[in-house]
Design a protein around this motif. Structure first.
Motif, PDB file in Angstrom:
ATOM      1  N   LEU A  79       1.011  -1.615   0.111  1.00  0.00           N
ATOM      2  CA  LEU A  79      -0.255   0.272  -0.100  1.00  0.00           C
ATOM      3  C   LEU A  79       1.100   1.610   0.141  1.00  0.00           C
ATOM      4  CD1 LEU A  79      -2.823  -0.503   2.658  1.00  0.00           C
ATOM      5  CD2 LEU A  79      -2.648  -0.847   0.330  1.00  0.00           C
ATOM      6  N   ASP A  80       0.572   2.221  -0.290  1.00  0.00           N
ATOM      7  CA  ASP A  80       1.551   3.112  -1.014  1.00  0.00           C
ATOM      8  C   ASP A  80       1.112   4.330   0.794  1.00  0.00           C
ATOM      9  OD1 ASP A  80      -0.792   5.446  -0.907  1.00  0.00           O
ATOM     10  OD2 ASP A  80      -1.132   5.251  -2.636  1.00  0.00           O
ATOM     11  N   ASP A  81       1.845   5.377   0.933  1.00  0.00           N
ATOM     12  CA  ASP A  81       2.343   5.825   1.596  1.00  0.00           C
ATOM     13  C   ASP A  81       0.531   6.340   2.278  1.00  0.00           C
ATOM     14  OD1 ASP A  81       4.243   5.757   2.931  1.00  0.00           O
ATOM     15  OD2 ASP A  81       4.998   7.764   1.504  1.00  0.00           O
ATOM     16  N   ARG A  82      -0.733   6.945   1.815  1.00  0.00           N
ATOM     17  CA  ARG A  82      -1.998   7.409   2.124  1.00  0.00           C
ATOM     18  C   ARG A  82      -2.138   6.013   2.266  1.00  0.00           C
ATOM     19  NH1 ARG A  82      -4.361   9.583  -4.647  1.00  0.00           N
ATOM     20  NH2 ARG A  82      -3.335   7.690  -5.192  1.00  0.00           N
ATOM     21  N   ASP A  83      -2.845   5.328   1.924  1.00  0.00           N
ATOM     22  CA  ASP A  83      -3.644   4.402   2.094  1.00  0.00           C
ATOM     23  C   ASP A  83      -3.164   3.555   3.298  1.00  0.00           C
ATOM     24  OD1 ASP A  83      -4.810   4.828  -0.172  1.00  0.00           O
ATOM     25  OD2 ASP A  83      -4.180   3.713  -1.475  1.00  0.00           O
ATOM     26  N   ARG A  84      -1.640   3.148   3.725  1.00  0.00           N
ATOM     27  CA  ARG A  84      -1.373   3.268   5.346  1.00  0.00           C
ATOM     28  C   ARG A  84      -1.921   3.651   6.275  1.00  0.00           C
ATOM     29  NH1 ARG A  84       3.443   1.833   2.409  1.00  0.00           N
ATOM     30  NH2 ARG A  84       4.575   3.244   3.658  1.00  0.00           N
ATOM     31  N   VAL A  85      -2.610   4.288   6.137  1.00  0.00           N
ATOM     32  CA  VAL A  85      -2.786   5.524   7.254  1.00  0.00           C
ATOM     33  C   VAL A  85      -4.130   4.866   7.657  1.00  0.00           C
ATOM     34  CG1 VAL A  85      -2.891   8.235   8.119  1.00  0.00           C
ATOM     35  CG2 VAL A  85      -1.052   7.341   6.954  1.00  0.00           C
ATOM     36  N   ASP A  86      -4.698   4.750   8.151  1.00  0.00           N
ATOM     37  CA  ASP A  86      -6.058   4.498   8.478  1.00  0.00           C
ATOM     38  C   ASP A  86      -7.489   3.269   7.664  1.00  0.00           C
ATOM     39  OD1 ASP A  86      -6.091   5.592  11.253  1.00  0.00           O
ATOM     40  OD2 ASP A  86      -6.942   7.716  11.001  1.00  0.00           O
TER      41      ASP A  86
END
Length: 872
Positions: free
Chosen positions: A302-309
């Motif tokens: 997952l890219d950085d934005r999708d790993r957050v919550d």
């Protein structure tokens, strides 16, 4: 004949197979008309919108014949003998469909029973193949790669050559698998697939399937109103690229969705598919990827934005997109169920177009920790664990490689155990390798040989490790014939003669009845006695040689007699000879009589000991000016003419103006033995003899005769005679004639032109040839650039070629980087799977040339190529 299937990573990029039953079910045979084409792995076609769907579109589209179909049909012309045909082409190019249509449309083959063994294991279970059977080997690398693949290759060749009735074997291969299976190992590297190479090169008809439709085929397809709508749609969607069959199977659309996801669910699906691709390329050979593995491994993609919550059901959303939302009816992952009975999917199969594309585009990308952890935890298949362990060690991911190794120790088969040894040694786990040898006699298996591991260690400067490995092998009597010889040679090279003598004395007392390689080399019944005697003689250890001779060592007696003769002590020498074994005494006498010019005694000896002594006699006659008798004896040797050939004899004949006689000897020897002059290790002398003889003629002013001789050898189809002739012509300035030979396209021509261009210093032409894909030109060009100090240019060339999966370029690049101390790039390359970079990092760390050598040797590298620590 049951066997354990081991399809190890001798083919770069992993092993690709289609779904099979996990159980060892019997392989059924039935006519092709009774087979569902999809059970034979013919691809499903795309589905169109309901508004354009017509009756029958759920089946296969109408078949469109192409050029390869005509070629395929010609190989069915003689069905009175067995034949094997392999179609090569990229994924989804129509290979399997072409075979299906060829058999189904053939008036004879359509009635023959067709059997589809899905692996080497299944193939080897077919103990009795009935005449008039079709063997269906789709994705043939599954049957030919790895250790069991070698057994299957030999079995197939025997079937084709000795079956009591005709058998038709049909297969498919991606081109890179064909190339890998027929590749000849460079230098002293271990030959992983000699039987597969022999089968493909000598018993298989290869039919190439074009990746693209030609412009003519596209035009005809788009203009035919009666054509299947799916074909027409695929032709339109493929644009000018001509990838009609791939588009028909939905491949490019899947790649587009995977690489350029439009929304959140597509990004989740892309992460899952990336994990699936990497799992396969790392060595997950079993086709079914478990949901648990995919879920545990995918979050690292997952890219950085999708790993957050992320959403709690992110994995379910991604799986639905990857496995349930088709493009033209095709999905990236296909749900399957391995367990008996109905129920939810417990495995997923990756679309092979995505796998092929991903194995190319992702081959040098680092693998996230999440996937390694998932593979260690969720892969239970022993063979897959072995492949994954090798992949982890090649990246110096010790954290996962060591765990995979320890999981293997309880279940690994002897052959698998043997194949693990080079990996442990080459990637810095020597202690584990030594334990392996001590516990299980690992080196005893015939598939494992040091000719790759020991030279590799020496090249990397790991001489101490090479010594330790050889000493352990000798100590445990593991194939001690080869290990002992290599150990002695290495000790002598290091000027440790006393240690070498001690090893030989110890070996000469060992009981080696259990050693499978005992006496296998040169049929030498007393290898250690011979080596000990020669080593003592070479270092003038006369007293020790005398003691050895008195103990009954015949090799020592012969060497001692030589020393006595050299010192003029003839009485002592002859005394040794009188009491020596007959197998060496006559040879010794002949050699020393020739040195002394004792022609009368040599004549007498020649009467009773045949061609070898006669050859010495003829040499001696020529050396002393007895030309007439020498020629008369040569004439008398007509029956043994093929054996009458050595460099000194030929040189003497030329010196006496008898070059025509010398040419006759060489030519008749070549023809009589149908000599293979290719520069293999076991024929190097013969190759060099013919080349050297040609040069002797040229140096003596007989260039015309050398050229005429070589032309005749070419006419007689002498292997590699054309290469020698091309060299002769080029040396004489006859470039037009030489290039005419090169245009034949024979295998030797690939290396010949780069060699000549390099000799001429023509970097421009070499670069053009290198960029066209000629690996020999690439090596020659970069070598020339390095010689001229253009190092940066050479490195950049090698980077480009290595990125295109040129293995030799990658090896050469890493050697240069290591010599220049480019640690950061070496670590980055190792993290991406460059085995040469990993091996050099281990070597440099052992030599204390890296900044954090201790941690690298203990813990390896992290995901991004940094040196790992205890905390990480």
């Amino acid at each position: 004949m049951a066997t354990t299937v081991l399809q190890a990573g001798s083919i770069a990029g992993g092993v690709h197979i289609h779904p099979t039953s996990p159980s060892a079910a019997p392989v059924s045979a039935k006519p092709i008309m009774e087979w569902d084409p999809f059970d034979l792995d013919v691809h499903h076609a795309i589905r169109l919108d309901d508004s354009t769907t017509t009756v029958g579109e759920t089946a296969l589209p109408k078949y469109l014949r192409r050029d390869h179909d005509e070629e395929l049909t010609t190989h069915f012309g003689d069905l009175n003998r067995s034949v094997m045909i392999v179609l090569t082409g990229g994924s989804s190019t129509g290979k399997t469909r072409a075979l299906y249509e060829a058999v189904r449309g053939h008036e004879v083959l359509r009635s023959w029973p067709l059997a589809y063994p899905r692996s080497a294991d299944d193939l080897l279970r077919l103990e009795n193949i009935a005449p008039k059977t079709v063997l269906w080997l789709n994705e043939t690398h599954n049957h030919l790669s790895g250790a069991t693949g070698e057994v299957a290759a030999a079995w197939l060749r025997a079937l084709l050559e000795s079956s009591p009735g005709p058998v038709v074997v049909l297969g498919t291969l991606w081109p890179r698998y064909w190339s890998a299976l027929i590749a000849t190992p460079l230098g002293e590297r271990q030959d992983d697939h000699p039987h597969a190479r022999g089968l493909l090169q000598h018993r298989v008809h290869r039919v190439r399937v074009a990746e693209q439709f030609s412009a003519k085929e596209l035009s005809a397809l788009r203009g035919d109103r009666s054509i299947d709508p799916r074909l027409k749609t695929a032709a339109t969607a493929s644009g000018t690229g001509g990838l009609v069959i791939q588009t028909l199977a939905g491949g490019p659309a899947l790649v587009e969705r995977h690489e350029h996801p439009d929304h959140l669910e597509d990004r989740y699906a892309a992460a899952i598919v990336s994990a699936a691709i990497d799992a396969r390329r790392l060595g997950h050979r079993q086709p079914y990827l478990s949901p648990a593995l995919l879920e545990a491994g995918a979050y690292g993609y997952l890219d950085d934005r999708d790993r957050v919550d992320p959403a709690e059901d992110w994995f379910a959303l991604g799986m639905a997109r990857a496995a349930k939302h088709p493009l033209y009816g095709i999905t990236a992952l296909t749900a399957a169920r391995r367990e008996p009975g109905a129920g939810p999917a417990d495995g997923y199969v990756l679309h092979d177009y995505l796998e092929q594309h991903g194995s190319t585009t992702r081959h040098a990308r680092p693998v996230p920790d999440s996937l390694w952890e998932a593979l260690v935890t969720h892969v239970d298949d022993t063979e897959d664990r072995l492949l994954l362990m090798q992949a982890a060690y090649r990246r110096l991911r010790y954290r996962y490689a060591d765990r995979l190794f320890h999981r293997l120790t309880a279940s690994v088969e002897p052959l698998q155990r043997a194949l693990m040894l080079p990996t442990l040694v080459e990637y810095g786990r020597l202690e584990l390798a030594l334990t392996w040898i001590e516990q299980a006699g690992t080196l005893r298996h015939p598939f494992v040989h040091p000719h790759s591991t020991i030279p590799a260690l020496r090249k990397l400067g790991r001489t101490a490790d090479a010594l330790t490995l050889l000493e352990q092998a000798v100590e445990n009597k593991n194939n001690s014939l080869w290990a002992g010889r290599m150990l002695v040679d290495l000790l002598v090279e290091l000027d440790r003669v006393n240690d070498a003598l001690a090893v030989l004395r110890r070996l000469s007392t060992l009981d080696e009845d259990g050693d499978p390689e005992r006496f296998s080399l040169e049929h030498d019944e007393h290898p250690w006695d011979r080596m000990l005697a020669h080593l003592l003689a070479d270092h003038s250890r006369t007293e020790e040689l005398q003691e050895l001779a008195e103990s009954g060592n015949q090799h020592a007696r012969e060497k001692l007699a030589d020393l006595c003769a050299e010192n003029g002590e003839w009485e002592q020498a002859l005394q040794l000879v009188r009491h020596g074994a007959s197998w060496w005494t006559w040879r010794w006498l002949a050699r020393n009589l020739a040195k002394a010019g004792r022609i009368d005694h040599l004549r007498t000896l020649a009467e009773s000991h045949g061609t070898p002594t006669t050859e010495l006699l003829i040499e001696t006659l020529l050396a002393h000016g007895h030309l007439g008798e020498a020629l008369e004896r040569i004439g008398r040797q007509t029956g043994d003419l093929a054996h009458l050939h050595n460099d000194r004899l030929l040189a003497l004949l030329i010196e006496h103006g008898c070059e025509d006689v010398a040419i006759t000897l060489v030519s008749r020897q070549t023809i009589a033995h149908t000599l293979d002059l290719s520069p293999r290790p076991d024929r190097t002398t013969t190759w060099q003899e013919l080349r050297g003889f040609s040069q002797l003629l040229v140096d003596a002013g007989h260039a015309d005769k050398a050229e005429t001789m070589l032309k005749q050898l070419v006419l007689d189809n002498t292997p590699n005679g054309a290469e020698l002739l091309a060299d002769c012509l080029a040396d004489r300035g006859k470039w037009a004639d030489a290039l005419e030979l090169v245009r034949s396209g024979a295998p030797w021509t690939l290396a010949w032109l780069p060699k000549r261009l390099s000799r001429a210093g023509n970097i421009g032409k070499l670069r053009q040839l290198a960029d066209s894909g000629n690996s020999h030109a690439r090596e020659a060009c970069t070598d020339l650039l390095m010689e001229r100090g253009r190092v940066a240019e050479a490195i950049e060339m090698l980077r480009v070629y290595a990125a295109n999966r040129d293995d030799r370029a990658a090896e050469k690049l890493v050697e240069i980087l290591a010599a220049r101390g480019e640690e950061s790039e070496l670590r980055a390359r190792a993290a991406g799977g460059d085995r040469y970079a990993a091996q050099w990092l281990v070597a440099l760390a052992q030599q204390g040339k890296l900044g954090d050598a201790e941690n690298l040797l203990r813990f390896g590298l992290t995901f991004d190529g940094a040196v790992a620590t205890v905390a990480r």
